[in-house]
Design a protein around this motif. Sequence first.
Motif, PDB file in Angstrom:
ATOM      1  N   GLU A 109      -8.036  -3.803  -5.508  1.00 46.82           N
ATOM      2  CA  GLU A 109      -7.145  -3.573  -6.655  1.00 46.82           C
ATOM      3  C   GLU A 109      -6.163  -2.444  -6.351  1.00 46.82           C
ATOM      4  O   GLU A 109      -4.980  -2.504  -6.711  1.00 46.82           O
ATOM      5  CB  GLU A 109      -7.968  -3.239  -7.903  1.00 46.82           C
ATOM      6  N   LEU A 110      -6.643  -1.387  -5.685  1.00 46.93           N
ATOM      7  CA  LEU A 110      -5.758  -0.282  -5.309  1.00 46.93           C
ATOM      8  C   LEU A 110      -4.715  -0.752  -4.292  1.00 46.93           C
ATOM      9  O   LEU A 110      -3.533  -0.416  -4.395  1.00 46.93           O
ATOM     10  CB  LEU A 110      -6.566   0.871  -4.710  1.00 46.93           C
ATOM     11  N   ALA A 111      -5.154  -1.541  -3.322  1.00 51.39           N
ATOM     12  CA  ALA A 111      -4.258  -1.956  -2.244  1.00 51.39           C
ATOM     13  C   ALA A 111      -3.083  -2.777  -2.761  1.00 51.39           C
ATOM     14  O   ALA A 111      -1.946  -2.610  -2.289  1.00 51.39           O
ATOM     15  CB  ALA A 111      -5.035  -2.741  -1.188  1.00 51.39           C
ATOM     16  N   ILE A 112      -3.322  -3.657  -3.734  1.00 50.94           N
ATOM     17  CA  ILE A 112      -2.220  -4.506  -4.194  1.00 50.94           C
ATOM     18  C   ILE A 112      -1.227  -3.735  -5.061  1.00 50.94           C
ATOM     19  O   ILE A 112      -0.181  -4.270  -5.429  1.00 50.94           O
ATOM     20  CB  ILE A 112      -2.734  -5.750  -4.953  1.00 50.94           C
ATOM     21  N   MET A 113      -1.537  -2.463  -5.349  1.00 45.26           N
ATOM     22  CA  MET A 113      -0.585  -1.611  -6.058  1.00 45.26           C
ATOM     23  C   MET A 113       0.416  -0.957  -5.096  1.00 45.26           C
ATOM     24  O   MET A 113       1.408  -0.388  -5.541  1.00 45.26           O
ATOM     25  CB  MET A 113      -1.328  -0.526  -6.852  1.00 45.26           C
ATOM     26  N   ASP A 114       0.142  -1.011  -3.795  1.00 45.19           N
ATOM     27  CA  ASP A 114       1.055  -0.437  -2.801  1.00 45.19           C
ATOM     28  C   ASP A 114       2.153  -1.434  -2.460  1.00 45.19           C
ATOM     29  O   ASP A 114       1.901  -2.638  -2.316  1.00 45.19           O
ATOM     30  CB  ASP A 114       0.295  -0.062  -1.531  1.00 45.19           C
ATOM     31  N   SER A 115       3.373  -0.955  -2.287  1.00 40.54           N
ATOM     32  CA  SER A 115       4.527  -1.836  -2.124  1.00 40.54           C
ATOM     33  C   SER A 115       4.454  -2.713  -0.883  1.00 40.54           C
ATOM     34  O   SER A 115       5.001  -3.820  -0.873  1.00 40.54           O
ATOM     35  CB  SER A 115       5.818  -1.003  -2.092  1.00 40.54           C
ATOM     36  N   ASN A 116       3.763  -2.240   0.173  1.00 36.06           N
ATOM     37  CA  ASN A 116       3.680  -3.072   1.383  1.00 36.06           C
ATOM     38  C   ASN A 116       2.847  -4.337   1.154  1.00 36.06           C
ATOM     39  O   ASN A 116       2.930  -5.284   1.929  1.00 36.06           O
ATOM     40  CB  ASN A 116       3.092  -2.273   2.546  1.00 36.06           C
TER      41      ASN A 116
ATOM     42  N   PHE B 153       3.021  -6.075  -1.827  1.00 34.98           N
ATOM     43  CA  PHE B 153       3.635  -6.895  -2.873  1.00 34.98           C
ATOM     44  C   PHE B 153       3.943  -8.288  -2.313  1.00 34.98           C
ATOM     45  O   PHE B 153       4.373  -8.425  -1.157  1.00 34.98           O
ATOM     46  CB  PHE B 153       4.945  -6.265  -3.358  1.00 34.98           C
ATOM     47  N   LEU B 154       3.757  -9.305  -3.144  1.00 38.00           N
ATOM     48  CA  LEU B 154       4.095 -10.661  -2.732  1.00 38.00           C
ATOM     49  C   LEU B 154       5.599 -10.755  -2.471  1.00 38.00           C
ATOM     50  O   LEU B 154       6.412 -10.291  -3.264  1.00 38.00           O
ATOM     51  CB  LEU B 154       3.692 -11.658  -3.822  1.00 38.00           C
ATOM     52  N   GLY B 155       5.965 -11.357  -1.365  1.00 39.09           N
ATOM     53  CA  GLY B 155       7.373 -11.496  -1.021  1.00 39.09           C
ATOM     54  C   GLY B 155       8.008 -10.242  -0.471  1.00 39.09           C
ATOM     55  O   GLY B 155       9.221 -10.203  -0.234  1.00 39.09           O
ATOM     56  N   ASN B 156       7.189  -9.195  -0.244  1.00 39.53           N
ATOM     57  CA  ASN B 156       7.740  -7.948   0.278  1.00 39.53           C
ATOM     58  C   ASN B 156       8.243  -8.125   1.708  1.00 39.53           C
ATOM     59  O   ASN B 156       7.597  -8.769   2.531  1.00 39.53           O
ATOM     60  CB  ASN B 156       6.667  -6.850   0.258  1.00 39.53           C
ATOM     61  N   CYS B 157       9.393  -7.546   1.982  1.00 38.49           N
ATOM     62  CA  CYS B 157       9.944  -7.526   3.340  1.00 38.49           C
ATOM     63  C   CYS B 157      10.145  -6.069   3.731  1.00 38.49           C
ATOM     64  O   CYS B 157      11.106  -5.428   3.313  1.00 38.49           O
ATOM     65  CB  CYS B 157      11.264  -8.303   3.399  1.00 38.49           C
ATOM     66  N   GLY B 158       9.210  -5.520   4.482  1.00 38.45           N
ATOM     67  CA  GLY B 158       9.256  -4.106   4.810  1.00 38.45           C
ATOM     68  C   GLY B 158      10.351  -3.777   5.801  1.00 38.45           C
ATOM     69  O   GLY B 158      10.464  -4.397   6.854  1.00 38.45           O
ATOM     70  N   VAL B 159      11.151  -2.785   5.473  1.00 38.30           N
ATOM     71  CA  VAL B 159      12.199  -2.325   6.375  1.00 38.30           C
ATOM     72  C   VAL B 159      12.120  -0.810   6.429  1.00 38.30           C
ATOM     73  O   VAL B 159      12.141  -0.151   5.397  1.00 38.30           O
ATOM     74  CB  VAL B 159      13.602  -2.754   5.886  1.00 38.30           C
ATOM     75  N   GLY B 160      12.010  -0.252   7.624  1.00 38.42           N
ATOM     76  CA  GLY B 160      11.933   1.200   7.734  1.00 38.42           C
ATOM     77  C   GLY B 160      10.504   1.663   7.905  1.00 38.42           C
ATOM     78  O   GLY B 160       9.537   0.934   7.657  1.00 38.42           O
ATOM     79  N   GLU B 161      10.326   2.899   8.338  1.00 33.21           N
ATOM     80  CA  GLU B 161       9.001   3.401   8.709  1.00 33.21           C
ATOM     81  C   GLU B 161       8.071   3.620   7.528  1.00 33.21           C
ATOM     82  O   GLU B 161       6.875   3.756   7.717  1.00 33.21           O
ATOM     83  CB  GLU B 161       9.147   4.706   9.508  1.00 33.21           C
TER      84      GLU B 161
ATOM     85  N   VAL C 164       2.379  12.513  -5.179  1.00 31.36           N
ATOM     86  CA  VAL C 164       2.325  11.068  -5.372  1.00 31.36           C
ATOM     87  C   VAL C 164       3.424  10.397  -4.554  1.00 31.36           C
ATOM     88  O   VAL C 164       4.563  10.861  -4.540  1.00 31.36           O
ATOM     89  CB  VAL C 164       2.479  10.718  -6.872  1.00 31.36           C
ATOM     90  N   GLN C 165       3.075   9.315  -3.860  1.00 30.97           N
ATOM     91  CA  GLN C 165       4.041   8.525  -3.088  1.00 30.97           C
ATOM     92  C   GLN C 165       4.541   7.374  -3.975  1.00 30.97           C
ATOM     93  O   GLN C 165       3.770   6.494  -4.349  1.00 30.97           O
ATOM     94  CB  GLN C 165       3.367   7.984  -1.832  1.00 30.97           C
ATOM     95  N   PRO C 166       5.826   7.366  -4.345  1.00 29.38           N
ATOM     96  CA  PRO C 166       6.342   6.347  -5.270  1.00 29.38           C
ATOM     97  C   PRO C 166       6.117   4.908  -4.807  1.00 29.38           C
ATOM     98  O   PRO C 166       5.955   4.008  -5.627  1.00 29.38           O
ATOM     99  CB  PRO C 166       7.843   6.669  -5.348  1.00 29.38           C
ATOM    100  N   LYS C 167       6.138   4.676  -3.502  1.00 27.49           N
ATOM    101  CA  LYS C 167       5.973   3.324  -2.985  1.00 27.49           C
ATOM    102  C   LYS C 167       4.512   2.946  -2.769  1.00 27.49           C
ATOM    103  O   LYS C 167       4.222   1.851  -2.282  1.00 27.49           O
ATOM    104  CB  LYS C 167       6.732   3.177  -1.663  1.00 27.49           C
ATOM    105  N   ALA C 168       3.609   3.841  -3.127  1.00 32.23           N
ATOM    106  CA  ALA C 168       2.190   3.576  -2.873  1.00 32.23           C
ATOM    107  C   ALA C 168       1.346   4.116  -4.031  1.00 32.23           C
ATOM    108  O   ALA C 168       0.609   5.091  -3.880  1.00 32.23           O
ATOM    109  CB  ALA C 168       1.763   4.208  -1.553  1.00 32.23           C
ATOM    110  N   ALA C 169       1.450   3.467  -5.182  1.00 35.26           N
ATOM    111  CA  ALA C 169       0.695   3.917  -6.353  1.00 35.26           C
ATOM    112  C   ALA C 169      -0.809   3.835  -6.109  1.00 35.26           C
ATOM    113  O   ALA C 169      -1.574   4.699  -6.539  1.00 35.26           O
ATOM    114  CB  ALA C 169       1.076   3.078  -7.574  1.00 35.26           C
ATOM    115  N   GLY C 170      -1.243   2.778  -5.393  1.00 32.71           N
ATOM    116  CA  GLY C 170      -2.670   2.620  -5.136  1.00 32.71           C
ATOM    117  C   GLY C 170      -3.222   3.700  -4.229  1.00 32.71           C
ATOM    118  O   GLY C 170      -4.267   4.296  -4.508  1.00 32.71           O
TER     119      GLY C 170
END
Length: 347
Positions: free
Chosen positions: A57-64, A66-74, A104-110
């Motif tokens: 549940e925590l992991a799916i709160m992180d932006s990496n 997210f369904l359809g996520n396309c990670g760009v950048g480090e 808190v990391q905005p892109k990684a709430a989990g």
Amino acid sequence: MNTENFLASERLVNAAYVRQGSQGRRAHELRLRALLEQGKCPEDGWDESTIELFLHELAIMDSNNFLGNCGVGEREGRVASGLVARRHYRLIHGIGRSGDISAVQPKAAGSSLLNKLTNSVALDIIKLAGVRTASSCFVVPMATGMSLTLCFLTLRHKRPKAKYIIWPRIDQKSCFKSMITAGFEPVVVENVLEGDELRTDLKAVEAKIQDLEADNILCVHSTTSCFAPRVPDRLEELAEICARYDIPHIVNNAYGVQSSKCMHLIQQGARRGRIDAFVQSLDKNFMVPVGGAIIAGFSDSFIQEISKMYPGRASASPSLDLLITLLTLGTKGYQQLLKERKVIFQN
């Protein structure tokens, strides 16, 4: 599965059976809710299915993730190996932000929630183990020696003239190197033999303070537990000396959480005098892999200053290992281990 999904399931499976499944899910969720609301270690340990559900549940709160996520950048949590991703429960972002390991990391709430919960549960355990007036702590992904260095570097900004650390001797390299790495000169105070024990020479400590002058001393660096025949430092008396001369006091409590005697000495030292921070190893006290420590203290602002001294973000692995372990044991399980240690020692 939420309420809407369970209702939709009733079109496919008998409603009574679906309700049973919903109630089973609800039992897991009540545990998660109690942890989130109270921020304390549960009394009874959790089963692995509840812990894994929580971590997913925590992991799916992180932006990496997210369904359809396309990670760009480090910062997008890209991992080449699925095995590595599963090893970390897909919590890839780490903890903190550049400049503050507790932020808190905005892109990684989990991952941020994992970090906050682990620190809160760790503080609960420290209080349970005997230091009841500890007000703040955080898990740092470094072992005891480097964590002590971080404390010393934080004090540097408060005492710019200081260049010495008063250190009642223990024959262990990492704590000695922690002072040198931070750029300070250890002033070694030899212990005195009392019976078959090596004890703190309080007169020698005070004489060194008077000789070097308080403003030139960064702190007193004491120790709770080391190898025999050395016994824990006289923390209460050292804390009183530090309070009297207005000198910070950092305690190396590497092995100490498992020892009620060591924790009592820290509690009494803080009550009678001055203790700014105390550092304990994760692997020695909580049976997790080497590589983490807890920095704790009695001033929220000072502990926060230490966390801000850590440069950049950090690995979440030590926090994840500690949280899993404490949720598995619960307070009852951890207290039972402490009791067993005493019994084994006596026998």
